[in-house]
Motif scaffolding. Structure first.
Motif, mmCIF file in Angstrom:
data_model
loop_
_atom_site.group_PDB
_atom_site.id
_atom_site.type_symbol
_atom_site.label_atom_id
_atom_site.label_comp_id
_atom_site.label_asym_id
_atom_site.label_seq_id
_atom_site.Cartn_x
_atom_site.Cartn_y
_atom_site.Cartn_z
ATOM 1 N N TYR A 69 0.828 -1.213 0.000
ATOM 2 C CA TYR A 69 0.000 0.000 0.000
ATOM 3 C C TYR A 69 0.864 1.266 0.000
ATOM 4 C CZ TYR A 69 -3.609 3.333 1.531
ATOM 5 O OH TYR A 69 -4.464 4.403 1.625
ATOM 6 N N LEU A 113 1.864 2.916 -3.339
ATOM 7 C CA LEU A 113 0.867 3.506 -4.250
ATOM 8 C C LEU A 113 1.076 5.016 -4.338
ATOM 9 C CD1 LEU A 113 -2.461 1.748 -3.114
ATOM 10 C CD2 LEU A 113 -0.904 1.028 -4.914
ATOM 11 N N GLU A 114 0.892 5.535 -5.543
ATOM 12 C CA GLU A 114 1.018 6.990 -5.711
ATOM 13 C C GLU A 114 -0.113 7.699 -4.980
ATOM 14 O OE1 GLU A 114 1.341 8.609 -9.640
ATOM 15 O OE2 GLU A 114 2.668 6.968 -10.270
ATOM 16 N N SER A 115 0.183 8.912 -4.499
ATOM 17 C CA SER A 115 -0.881 9.705 -3.872
ATOM 18 C C SER A 115 -1.880 10.111 -4.941
ATOM 19 C CB SER A 115 -0.295 10.960 -3.228
ATOM 20 O OG SER A 115 0.537 10.569 -2.167
ATOM 21 N N PRO A 116 -3.174 10.118 -4.603
ATOM 22 C CA PRO A 116 -4.177 10.530 -5.590
ATOM 23 C C PRO A 116 -4.105 12.042 -5.814
ATOM 24 C CG PRO A 116 -5.202 10.158 -3.456
ATOM 25 C CD PRO A 116 -3.773 9.776 -3.308
ATOM 26 N N THR A 122 -10.357 14.585 -8.456
ATOM 27 C CA THR A 122 -10.874 13.573 -7.523
ATOM 28 C C THR A 122 -12.319 13.227 -7.872
ATOM 29 O OG1 THR A 122 -9.442 14.470 -5.800
ATOM 30 C CG2 THR A 122 -11.206 13.021 -5.075
ATOM 31 N N ASP A 152 -11.192 4.303 -0.662
ATOM 32 C CA ASP A 152 -9.794 4.730 -0.565
ATOM 33 C C ASP A 152 -9.343 5.273 -1.918
ATOM 34 O OD1 ASP A 152 -6.791 4.347 -0.846
ATOM 35 O OD2 ASP A 152 -7.036 3.871 1.276
ATOM 36 N N LYS A 187 -6.443 6.324 -2.945
ATOM 37 C CA LYS A 187 -5.149 5.820 -3.451
ATOM 38 C C LYS A 187 -5.354 4.536 -4.261
ATOM 39 C CE LYS A 187 -1.189 5.760 -0.976
ATOM 40 N NZ LYS A 187 -0.258 5.776 0.190
ATOM 41 N N ASN A 205 -7.391 5.298 -7.573
ATOM 42 C CA ASN A 205 -6.496 5.977 -8.519
ATOM 43 C C ASN A 205 -5.551 4.973 -9.185
ATOM 44 O OD1 ASN A 205 -5.239 8.426 -9.644
ATOM 45 N ND2 ASN A 205 -3.526 7.930 -8.307
ATOM 46 N N HIS A 206 -4.977 4.068 -8.369
ATOM 47 C CA HIS A 206 -4.029 3.068 -8.875
ATOM 48 C C HIS A 206 -4.701 2.147 -9.903
ATOM 49 C CE1 HIS A 206 -0.480 0.425 -8.598
ATOM 50 N NE2 HIS A 206 -1.341 -0.566 -8.734
#
Length: 467
Positions: free
Chosen positions: A58, A61-64, A71, A227, A229, A232-233
């Motif tokens: 976790y 993972l890139e920040s959203p 968003t 979530d 993150k 987004n992933h």
């Protein structure tokens, strides 16, 4: 012999007017696979530990995006689906478990609705909520959902399939033998979510609204929140399926785990493990993660696979005895579908995303000062330095929610508690603080009352004088 059994069963099922043609064919397909005995057995030597590409940490993972508009675009591709088929019978309740009051007078369902409302309000998004009910919880849920008529979110309910229990010795559907009440039927496990989404028309509705992913979770898991993150992933990597896993503790040794098997990621459940390897499976050194049943799945992929009848998850036979009759239920699990999706992954999430309430001991944790409630989100108290929750064992006197609540004037402070074991006729006053390792045992036939304001640290208590 198997063909004869199936032919006899098919003839009996054709006469069942209570279920749809889709349910009949789904049931017969499941039984046909079970009778053919061609379930693939796991070859232990072929099991490999998944790499970080397959089970993604976790933290990597890139920040959203922080931009509100960006968003909103992500959230507008999402629907949230809660598995609402469970009855609160273990805790002495009737009706769906999601209507048990968890905290501050709010039920599981209240908290879920408040969370999604907060999210939509903050970003101007339109994330709908779907509730998948069993035939046992459907009517109660419809009544409950009425109270959210003025809610700002779309709420959809639909039923999972209803299959007939099979009388074991005759291998015939129990309803065709005269058992036409609810006990003659069963919901075939949460693996049924994929055909049920399709058959109910909800899948096509979501696709027509531009939704791409559905986040599926048990309604009693308070940690299963949207979530950004993860969302987004998945959207950027085009993963069709994602299972959230989390590190095993000794309490989770029976939980299913993810493995790499013949080039694909697969769920391995304890029932599939050869007897000689069960202890190895339970080891938290070799199999370090387990399935939280928080799943993120691409909606177009669900449609493609259901239409192709390609989701042939491992069958879980569940023999039972009801009213003195031996019956068989065949079930499947949604997590086992992972191997049929393209670019499927696991994400190794923090333990905070797995906070199920299966018993009153779990309820005590979430009602205590170990957690706070903000905008429907149950958040862990930062004053707790130990990353693990205290272990709580309550005796049978506390098993039912009504009895449990009656025995506490207020829930004790447990921020500094390591473990609590309570047995016998014990009653708690208000403002009690528990620290370290605490055991409280009432002697047989004796009522033991813990007074208001008591501070108990590292003690075994058997009588009032021990306080």
């Amino acid at each position: 012999m198997a063909d004869e059994k199936l032919a006899k069963l098919r003839e009996a099922v054709a006469g069942l007017g209570q279920i749809s043609e889709n349910e009949k064919s789904g049931f017969l397909s499941l039984v046909g696979r079970y009778l053919s005995g061609d379930e693939e057995l796991i070859e232990w030597a072929k099991i490999h530990t998944p790499t970080d590409e397959v089970v993604v940490p976790y933290d990597t993972l890139e920040s959203p995006p922080e931009d509100i508009e960006a968003t909103k675009k992500l959230l507008d591709k999402l629907a949230v689906l809660k598995l609402n088929g469970g009855l609160g019978t273990t805790m002495g309740c009737t009706g769906p478990k999601s209507v048990i009051e968890v905290r501050n007078g709010f039920t599981f369902l209240d908290l879920i609705v408040i969370q999604i409302e907060s999210l939509n309000k903050k970003y101007g998004s339109n994330v709908p909520l779907l509730l998948m009910n069993s035939f046992n919880t459907h009517d109660d849920t419809l009544k409950i959902v009425e109270k959210y008529t003025n809610s700002s979110i779309e709420i959809h309910t639909f039923n999972q399939s209803q299959y007939p229990r099979v009388v074991a010795d005759e291998f015939l559907p129990w309803p065709s033998k005269g058992k036409t009440d609810k006990d003659g039927w069963y919901p075939p496990g949460h693996g049924d979510i994929f055909p049920s989404l399709m058959n109910s028309g909800k899948l096509d509705l979501l696709l027509s609204q531009g939704k791409e992913y559905v986040f599926i979770a048990n309604s009693d898991n308070l940690g299963a929140i949207v979530d950004m993150k993860i969302l987004n992933h998945l959207i950027h990597k085009q993963n069709e399926y994602c299972m959230e896993v989390t590190p095993k503790t000794l309490a989770d040794v029976k939980g299913g785990t993810l493995i790499s098997y013949e080039g694909r990621v697969q769920l391995l459940e304890i029932a599939q493990v050869p007897d000689a390897h069960v202890n190895e499976f339970k080891s938290i050194e070799k199999f370090k993660i387990f399935n939280t049943n928080n799943l993120w799945v691409n909606l177009k992929a669900i449609k493609r696979l259901v239409e192709a009848d390609a989701l042939k998850m491992e069958i879980i036979p569940n023999p039972k005895e009801v009213d003195g009759v031996k019956v068989l239920q065949l079930e499947t699990a949604a997590g086992a579908a992972i191997r049929f999706f393209d670019h499927a992954i696991g994400i190794n999430v923090p333990r905070s995303r797995f906070l199920p309430v299966k018993a009153t001991s779990d309820l005590q944790l979430v009602q205590s000062d170990l957690y706070t409630l903000v905008d429907g989100f149950v958040t862990r108290n930062s004053a707790r330095t130990n990353p693990s929750n205290p272990s709580i064992e309550l005796g049978p006197e506390f098993k039912k929610v009504g009895s449990f609540l009656g025995r506490f004037k207020s829930i004790p402070s447990i921020v500094e508690l390591d473990s609590l074991k309570v047995s016998g006729d014990v009653w708690f006053g208000s403002g009690i603080v528990l620290k370290g390792k605490v055991t409280i045992t009432a002697k047989p036939g004796v009522k033991l009352e813990i007074p208001d304001g008591a501070v108990i640290e590292n003690k075994d208590i058997n009588a009032p004088e021990d306080l």
